[in-house]
Design an enzyme around this catalytic site. Structure first.
Site, PDB file in Angstrom:
ATOM      1  N   GLU A 123      32.196 -48.917  55.366  1.00 10.96           N
ATOM      2  CA  GLU A 123      31.797 -50.286  55.047  1.00 10.96           C
ATOM      3  C   GLU A 123      31.829 -51.191  56.280  1.00 10.96           C
ATOM      4  O   GLU A 123      30.949 -52.034  56.459  1.00 10.96           O
ATOM      5  CB  GLU A 123      32.709 -50.855  53.950  1.00 10.96           C
ATOM      6  CG  GLU A 123      32.411 -50.327  52.557  1.00 10.96           C
ATOM      7  CD  GLU A 123      31.110 -50.891  51.994  1.00 10.96           C
ATOM      8  OE1 GLU A 123      30.622 -51.918  52.518  1.00 10.96           O
ATOM      9  OE2 GLU A 123      30.590 -50.307  51.028  1.00 10.96           O
ATOM     10  N   GLU A 126      28.725 -50.309  58.262  1.00 14.93           N
ATOM     11  CA  GLU A 126      27.487 -50.760  57.631  1.00 14.93           C
ATOM     12  C   GLU A 126      27.308 -52.267  57.732  1.00 14.93           C
ATOM     13  O   GLU A 126      26.188 -52.753  57.886  1.00 14.93           O
ATOM     14  CB  GLU A 126      27.470 -50.328  56.160  1.00 14.93           C
ATOM     15  CG  GLU A 126      27.288 -48.834  55.959  1.00 14.93           C
ATOM     16  CD  GLU A 126      27.326 -48.417  54.498  1.00 14.93           C
ATOM     17  OE1 GLU A 126      27.119 -47.227  54.211  1.00 14.93           O
ATOM     18  OE2 GLU A 126      27.584 -49.283  53.624  1.00 14.93           O
ATOM     19  N   GLU A 127      28.400 -53.016  57.641  1.00 14.81           N
ATOM     20  CA  GLU A 127      28.295 -54.469  57.661  1.00 14.81           C
ATOM     21  C   GLU A 127      28.274 -55.049  59.065  1.00 14.81           C
ATOM     22  O   GLU A 127      27.666 -56.106  59.291  1.00 14.81           O
ATOM     23  CB  GLU A 127      29.451 -55.092  56.869  1.00 14.81           C
ATOM     24  CG  GLU A 127      29.361 -54.851  55.367  1.00 14.81           C
ATOM     25  CD  GLU A 127      30.360 -55.693  54.598  1.00 14.81           C
ATOM     26  OE1 GLU A 127      30.922 -56.652  55.177  1.00 14.81           O
ATOM     27  OE2 GLU A 127      30.588 -55.389  53.407  1.00 14.81           O
TER      28      GLU A 127
END
Length: 247
Positions: A123, A126-127
């Site tokens: 995460e 991805e962010e």
């Protein structure tokens, strides 16, 4: 197949299962065969859970109340607090679609079969585009009747990560802003969420006094099921206790 024939088939099957001494039945129905659901319900079947292409019903044939396990009642969210120990800065984001622009740690929902640490690392990448390594668990939040999760319970875990890259390339579909913020500043600012503020103070304490005082680390063990393993999270044990065999 007509409705009468479907009913007869399921009725005969239930009778046979009772005669065989079965105590429970799981009925898996593909979405294109959903016409069987009403027929099964008339025989006492109830929904257990549904997925994108099928539903599963159950029928308890034993004595008393059903002892079958319920379906999952929780969702698991994981965030990563990526702290650069050389600079004392931590990676934070502001969500793009929130009414309040509060600083928080990047994170999201864990995928089925995904380990907690892997979710945090994924995460964060991805962010923000930042690569990192899982180091420990820092906190667990439990919330029931979560409005954003169809009223089920929500578990939200924050992990400590060690970054291995530092040039931010954040996802503009999800994030409004992303930056490396001084950890002490994050611990003091009012422009954040209560959980982020609390964990920032915990992280600052560990940064100053030693991460061994705050880390919940992971060890992997073989499960009782052949070929499977599980991960156990707890405070680190001294070697004298970790290797203890006799009292």
């Amino acid at each position: 197949m007509g409705g009468g024939r479907e009913t007869l088939m399921i009725t005969k099957s239930v009778k046979q299962w009772r005669a065989e001494g079965r105590i429970a039945v799981w009925l898996h129905i593909p979405i294109l065969q959903s016409k069987f659901i009403a027929t099964a319900a008339l025989q006492g079947f109830t929904f257990h859970h549904a997925e994108s292409d099928s539903s599963t019903l159950t029928l308890w044939l034993g004595d008393g109340h059903s002892r079958l396990p319920g379906y999952a009642t929780h969702q698991l969210g994981v965030a990563g607090a990526a702290l650069d120990v050389d600079t004392g800065k931590v990676l934070v984001v502001q969500d793009k679609n929130k009414t309040t622009n509060a600083w928080k740690f990047p994170g999201g929902l864990s995928d089925p079969g995904e380990d907690i640490g892997n979710t945090a690392v994924r995460e964060v990448f991805e962010e923000t585009g930042i690569k990192s390594e899982f180091k420990s668990l820092l906190s667990i939040r439990q919330q029931h009747r979560h409005p954003g999760a169809f009223g089920i319970s929500d578990m939200y875990i924050i992990c400590r990560l060690q970054p291995s890259s530092f040039n931010i390339s954040f996802c503009q579909q999800e994030c409004l802003r992303c930056e490396w913020m001084d950890l002490e500043e994050l611990a003091k600012t009012e422009d954040t969420t209560p959980i982020t503020s609390s964990v920032a103070k915990l992280l600052l304490y560990g940064y100053r006094e030693g991460f061994d005082k705050i880390d919940i680390t992971m060890r992997e063990f073989p499960a009782v099921y052949t070929g499977l393993f599980y991960k156990l999270y707890h405070r680190e044990l001294p070697d004298t206790y970790k290797n203890m065999t006799e009292f």
